[in-house]
Scaffold this motif. Structure first.
Motif, PDB file in Angstrom:
ATOM      1  N   GLU A 141      -0.756   0.908   4.108  1.00 16.23           N
ATOM      2  CA  GLU A 141      -1.636   0.543   2.994  1.00 16.23           C
ATOM      3  C   GLU A 141      -1.898   1.743   2.080  1.00 16.23           C
ATOM      4  OE1 GLU A 141      -2.255  -2.141   6.411  1.00 16.23           O
ATOM      5  OE2 GLU A 141      -2.340   0.032   6.141  1.00 16.23           O
ATOM      6  N   SER A 142      -2.162   2.896   2.703  1.00 22.48           N
ATOM      7  CA  SER A 142      -2.403   4.092   1.901  1.00 22.48           C
ATOM      8  C   SER A 142      -1.146   4.511   1.161  1.00 22.48           C
ATOM      9  CB  SER A 142      -2.878   5.241   2.812  1.00 22.48           C
ATOM     10  OG  SER A 142      -4.121   4.914   3.422  1.00 22.48           O
ATOM     11  N   ALA A 143       0.009   4.352   1.818  1.00 27.75           N
ATOM     12  CA  ALA A 143       1.267   4.709   1.165  1.00 27.75           C
ATOM     13  C   ALA A 143       1.524   3.794  -0.042  1.00 27.75           C
ATOM     14  CB  ALA A 143       2.417   4.607   2.167  1.00 27.75           C
ATOM     15  N   GLN A 144       1.235   2.487   0.081  1.00 31.32           N
ATOM     16  CA  GLN A 144       1.397   1.559  -1.041  1.00 31.32           C
ATOM     17  C   GLN A 144       0.451   1.925  -2.176  1.00 31.32           C
ATOM     18  OE1 GLN A 144       3.619  -0.617  -1.602  1.00 31.32           O
ATOM     19  NE2 GLN A 144       4.524  -1.080   0.372  1.00 31.32           N
ATOM     20  N   GLY A 172       1.763   3.124  -5.864  1.00 30.67           N
ATOM     21  CA  GLY A 172       1.343   2.522  -7.127  1.00 30.67           C
ATOM     22  C   GLY A 172       0.877   3.578  -8.102  1.00 30.67           C
ATOM     23  N   ASN A 173       0.130   4.568  -7.609  1.00 32.75           N
ATOM     24  CA  ASN A 173      -0.330   5.645  -8.494  1.00 32.75           C
ATOM     25  C   ASN A 173       0.828   6.492  -8.996  1.00 32.75           C
ATOM     26  OD1 ASN A 173      -3.505   6.017  -8.682  1.00 32.75           O
ATOM     27  ND2 ASN A 173      -3.064   5.271  -6.609  1.00 32.75           N
ATOM     28  N   ALA A 174       1.840   6.695  -8.150  1.00 31.77           N
ATOM     29  CA  ALA A 174       3.010   7.458  -8.587  1.00 31.77           C
ATOM     30  C   ALA A 174       3.718   6.740  -9.729  1.00 31.77           C
ATOM     31  CB  ALA A 174       3.960   7.673  -7.402  1.00 31.77           C
ATOM     32  N   ALA A 206       3.429  -2.327  -6.232  1.00 31.14           N
ATOM     33  CA  ALA A 206       2.943  -1.507  -5.115  1.00 31.14           C
ATOM     34  C   ALA A 206       1.481  -1.824  -4.801  1.00 31.14           C
ATOM     35  CB  ALA A 206       3.101  -0.023  -5.454  1.00 31.14           C
ATOM     36  N   PHE A 207       0.645  -1.957  -5.837  1.00 30.58           N
ATOM     37  CA  PHE A 207      -0.767  -2.246  -5.615  1.00 30.58           C
ATOM     38  C   PHE A 207      -0.943  -3.632  -4.990  1.00 30.58           C
ATOM     39  CE2 PHE A 207      -1.574   0.900  -9.194  1.00 30.58           C
ATOM     40  CZ  PHE A 207      -2.046   1.882  -8.343  1.00 30.58           C
TER      41      PHE A 207
END
Length: 277
Positions: A183-186, A190-192, A205-206
């Motif tokens: 979840e944190s990686a997704q 998304g921020n990337a 991604a979000f």
């Protein structure tokens, strides 16, 4: 009165007495001389005996003195031997003490090396064994390589290397599909993409996070980010629906408050067109 015969008799008596005296003297003189001779022999014998006794006593004393000297010499030699043995023992004790000190030092060094080896082994085992991690409110197990890969990807993002961070996070999710970091990686993926201004990939991604874990700590922020991406794509209707959903599902969060503020800024939805009369 005729005194002649008396005189004659007295003369005879005197002569006889004189004769007896001479004879007695003659008899006594040898005896006296013999007694003197006897006394001298006894004295000489006594002196000789005394001398002999003194000689014997002196010889006996010399013999005792020699024996005592021999004993003293023997004791002196024994003392010298004892002192030599004591010095030898002292040397051996000093050598043994030095050996003990060396052994103690070696034992301490061995214990230190063993402790270091045990610590290194424990560290290797610790790195190989999964460790309990808590990230974004979620607790899970992760091994050392898994944690290192995630941390490296996040470090790229913090350095504003969005392309490198996105590539690292995609590779991470492929390598660890069941990871607790999913979840944190997704969210950070998304921020990337958002940093790369790839809003469609960011939305994907979000949404993967929201659909996977709608109650995750990052889910409200992910929904707000989806609305931001939709606004960047000029899809205000979709952005409004996302913000309203955020307020309904997570009303007490900071993201929900930001969504309320954003809704006030968005243009009201268009009224449906009326059909002609």
């Amino acid at each position: 009165m005729n005194f002649a015969p008396l005189t004659i008799r007295m003369g005879r008596w005197r002569g006889l007495a004189l004769c007896q005296a001479v004879c007695l003297a003659a008899l006594i003189a040898p005896l006296t001389s013999h007694a003197g001779i006897f006394d001298d022999d006894e004295a000489r014998r006594a002196i000789l005996e005394m001398r002999q006794q003194r000689k014997q006593d002196a010889e006996s004393a010399d013999a005792r003195l020699q024996a005592l000297s021999a004993q003293v010499e023997q004791l002196r030699r024994s003392l010298l031997d004892m002192n030599a043995q004591i010095e030898l023992l002292r040397g051996e004790v000093a050598s043994q003490r030095g050996s003990v000190e060396v052994l103690q030092r070696d034992a301490s060094e061995l214990q230190r090396k063993q402790k270091d080896a045990q610590s290194a082994f424990d560290e290797r085992v610790r790195k190989l064994e999964p460790q309990s991690m808590t990230v974004d409110g979620k607790t899970f197990l992760a091994d050392a390589d898994e944690k290192r890969a995630f941390d490296d990807a996040i470090a790229r993002l913090r350095a504003a290397d969005f392309a490198g961070g996105a590539a690292a996070l995609n590779a991470f999710l492929k390598r660890y599909p069941q990871t607790g970091y999913a979840e944190s990686a997704q969210y950070w993926l998304g921020n990337a993409h958002y940093g790369l201004r790839d809003h469609k990939e960011a939305i994907k991604a979000f949404r993967a996070l929201v659909e996977r874990a709608p109650d995750h700590l990052r889910a409200p922020e992910a929904m707000l980010s989806i609305a931001n991406c939709q606004s960047e794509l000029k899809d205000n209707e979709a952005a409004r629906r996302t913000l309203e959903q955020l307020v309904r599902q997570h009303p007490q969060t900071e993201a929900a408050q930001a969504a309320r503020d954003r809704l006030l800024l968005l243009a009201p939805p268009k009224a449906p067109a009326r059909k002609g009369k």
